[in-house]
Design a protein around this motif. Sequence first.
Motif, mmCIF file in Angstrom:
data_model
loop_
_atom_site.group_PDB
_atom_site.id
_atom_site.type_symbol
_atom_site.label_atom_id
_atom_site.label_comp_id
_atom_site.label_asym_id
_atom_site.label_seq_id
_atom_site.Cartn_x
_atom_site.Cartn_y
_atom_site.Cartn_z
ATOM 1 N N LEU A 278 -11.799 78.512 2.608
ATOM 2 C CA LEU A 278 -13.054 78.945 3.221
ATOM 3 C C LEU A 278 -12.831 80.244 4.001
ATOM 4 N N PRO A 279 -13.905 80.941 4.352
ATOM 5 C CA PRO A 279 -13.765 82.267 4.988
ATOM 6 C C PRO A 279 -12.951 82.276 6.272
ATOM 7 N N ASP A 280 -12.900 81.156 6.997
ATOM 8 C CA ASP A 280 -12.160 81.125 8.263
ATOM 9 C C ASP A 280 -10.720 80.663 8.091
ATOM 10 N N GLY A 281 -10.323 80.370 6.851
ATOM 11 C CA GLY A 281 -8.981 79.866 6.600
ATOM 12 C C GLY A 281 -8.905 78.360 6.473
ATOM 13 N N SER A 282 -10.000 77.662 6.747
ATOM 14 C CA SER A 282 -10.028 76.218 6.538
ATOM 15 C C SER A 282 -9.920 75.914 5.050
ATOM 16 N N ARG A 283 -9.491 74.680 4.741
ATOM 17 C CA ARG A 283 -9.350 74.267 3.342
ATOM 18 C C ARG A 283 -10.370 73.196 2.999
ATOM 19 N N LEU A 284 -10.861 73.269 1.770
ATOM 20 C CA LEU A 284 -11.839 72.309 1.268
ATOM 21 C C LEU A 284 -11.379 71.842 -0.104
ATOM 22 N N LEU B 78 -12.695 69.643 -3.259
ATOM 23 C CA LEU B 78 -13.858 69.010 -3.869
ATOM 24 C C LEU B 78 -13.417 67.984 -4.896
ATOM 25 N N ASP B 79 -13.987 66.795 -4.817
ATOM 26 C CA ASP B 79 -13.714 65.744 -5.784
ATOM 27 C C ASP B 79 -14.524 65.992 -7.055
ATOM 28 N N SER B 80 -14.333 65.144 -8.041
ATOM 29 C CA SER B 80 -15.057 65.243 -9.303
ATOM 30 C C SER B 80 -16.568 65.185 -9.092
ATOM 31 N N ASP B 81 -17.302 65.962 -9.886
ATOM 32 C CA ASP B 81 -18.761 65.947 -9.889
ATOM 33 C C ASP B 81 -19.323 66.089 -8.470
ATOM 34 N N SER B 82 -18.853 67.089 -7.760
ATOM 35 C CA SER B 82 -19.267 67.324 -6.380
ATOM 36 C C SER B 82 -19.732 68.763 -6.223
ATOM 37 N N ALA B 83 -20.501 69.028 -5.161
ATOM 38 C CA ALA B 83 -21.045 70.371 -4.966
ATOM 39 C C ALA B 83 -21.320 70.620 -3.494
ATOM 40 N N VAL B 84 -21.129 71.878 -3.064
ATOM 41 C CA VAL B 84 -21.370 72.257 -1.675
ATOM 42 C C VAL B 84 -22.007 73.638 -1.619
ATOM 43 N N THR B 85 -22.655 73.896 -0.484
ATOM 44 C CA THR B 85 -23.030 75.256 -0.114
ATOM 45 C C THR B 85 -22.257 75.610 1.148
ATOM 46 N N VAL B 86 -21.974 76.903 1.333
ATOM 47 C CA VAL B 86 -21.183 77.372 2.478
ATOM 48 C C VAL B 86 -21.952 78.488 3.174
ATOM 49 N N ALA B 87 -22.090 78.360 4.512
ATOM 50 C CA ALA B 87 -22.790 79.383 5.300
ATOM 51 C C ALA B 87 -22.040 79.583 6.618
ATOM 52 N N PHE B 88 -21.310 80.684 6.737
ATOM 53 C CA PHE B 88 -20.553 81.008 7.939
ATOM 54 C C PHE B 88 -21.168 82.248 8.587
ATOM 55 N N ASP B 89 -21.290 82.212 9.927
ATOM 56 C CA ASP B 89 -21.731 83.400 10.652
ATOM 57 C C ASP B 89 -20.998 83.451 11.990
ATOM 58 N N GLY B 90 -21.467 84.270 12.917
ATOM 59 C CA GLY B 90 -20.770 84.427 14.186
ATOM 60 C C GLY B 90 -20.943 83.266 15.131
ATOM 61 N N ASP C 16 -9.858 70.380 5.840
ATOM 62 C CA ASP C 16 -8.794 70.632 6.811
ATOM 63 C C ASP C 16 -9.238 71.878 7.576
ATOM 64 N N VAL C 17 -9.746 71.661 8.800
ATOM 65 C CA VAL C 17 -10.493 72.694 9.513
ATOM 66 C C VAL C 17 -9.597 73.434 10.513
ATOM 67 N N VAL C 18 -9.657 74.750 10.462
ATOM 68 C CA VAL C 18 -8.968 75.602 11.437
ATOM 69 C C VAL C 18 -9.711 75.524 12.771
ATOM 70 N N ARG C 19 -8.987 75.365 13.849
ATOM 71 C CA ARG C 19 -9.610 75.216 15.163
ATOM 72 C C ARG C 19 -10.240 76.535 15.615
ATOM 73 N N ASP C 20 -11.491 76.431 16.092
ATOM 74 C CA ASP C 20 -12.218 77.590 16.618
ATOM 75 C C ASP C 20 -13.295 77.040 17.550
ATOM 76 N N THR C 21 -12.991 76.964 18.849
ATOM 77 C CA THR C 21 -13.919 76.364 19.798
ATOM 78 C C THR C 21 -15.198 77.177 19.946
ATOM 79 N N ALA C 22 -15.162 78.452 19.612
ATOM 80 C CA ALA C 22 -16.363 79.285 19.734
ATOM 81 C C ALA C 22 -17.335 79.068 18.585
ATOM 82 N N ARG C 23 -16.837 78.558 17.457
ATOM 83 C CA ARG C 23 -17.706 78.332 16.291
ATOM 84 C C ARG C 23 -17.485 76.924 15.756
ATOM 85 N N PRO C 24 -18.321 75.984 16.140
ATOM 86 C CA PRO C 24 -18.177 74.620 15.609
ATOM 87 C C PRO C 24 -18.259 74.622 14.086
ATOM 88 N N PHE C 25 -17.541 73.685 13.492
ATOM 89 C CA PHE C 25 -17.557 73.504 12.035
ATOM 90 C C PHE C 25 -18.432 72.286 11.770
#
Length: 330
Positions: free
Chosen positions: A137-143, A145-157, A172-181
């Motif tokens: 993901l754009p912040d370095g987090s990892r995602l 996806l299992d079989s037959d799965s789908a997501v949308t991603v929207a990151f901003d400030g 597996d989310v990178v810690r960033d207290t200023a931007r909740p995941f």
Amino acid sequence: MVQNKPNGKTAETDGRHADPVTDAALDWFVRLLDTPTDPATLAAYRAWREGDPRHARAFDRLTEIGGMPELRSVTLAHRSTPPAPVRQARQTRRAWLGAMAASALLAMVGAHLYPDLKTRWSADHRTDTGERRELALPDGSRLLLDSDSAVTVAFDGRERRVTLLRGQAWFDVVRDTARPFRVAAGFSEVEVTGTAFSVRSDDQEDSVFLERGRVTVRRPDDPGRAMVLAPGDRLTATALGLTMQPRPNPAEILSWRDGRYAFHNEPLAAVVATLRRHHPAPILLLDDRIAAERVSGNYRLDDPLGALAALAGMVGARMTVLPGGITVLR
């Protein structure tokens, strides 16, 4: 394995339905789909159907449950006729096969194609049946996806947001207290700052499992009521609310990441629902008794039919694989 039962078998131990009319309708349902039929078989079917109004109702109910109302139309269209020349018989057989193929295709379109098209229109990332995909993901987090799965991603400030449109994903989310995941699913929203967890979503419920860290789960229509999960916790969200579930075995609930499906004491219906996402054709479970049977196992997800065959043997079910991979359990 199947749960132990008291001694003393009933008529249902061979996988037959308790209602003889429904059981006969199941037999005809599979016979008319499983193999090409000749005029004699069709005549026998019509004689059975017209012999009792309950027969017609039971068969029509099965075609509705199986998503194949066209099967009823096809069988009703075939009337008893005098013996035909060989050429005509071959044409009749070809027409029957074409009608069955059309029925199967329409069923697959209704069950798979329309939801898939909706997902294609809106998903940023998706997987096909039998595919798993890891994304950065754009912040370095990892995602993952299992079989037959789908997501949308929207990151901003201000926030990092992923919407799980269907299926299952591990984060597996990178810690960033200023931007909740935040991960939004059908019935819930999960909020974290840095952690590892999985979310599964279907038409009935969302399931959230926390591997490490800490997450807060709330329903979109009731954000004031939230539940906080500790490592090892599992929570389900439905239209009725949030419910903490018994703590699962982490190796089982996350086994899909390694291409396995491990489960313990689960209803067969729930297991089949998971295997459906790993098989490209419909899987029909037509017996409430076997659907409620509790089973345990550990199977490869790249061989869903092998898993189904083993499970059918455990519960005494009959398994029929039709052309195109359509599978019937009864």
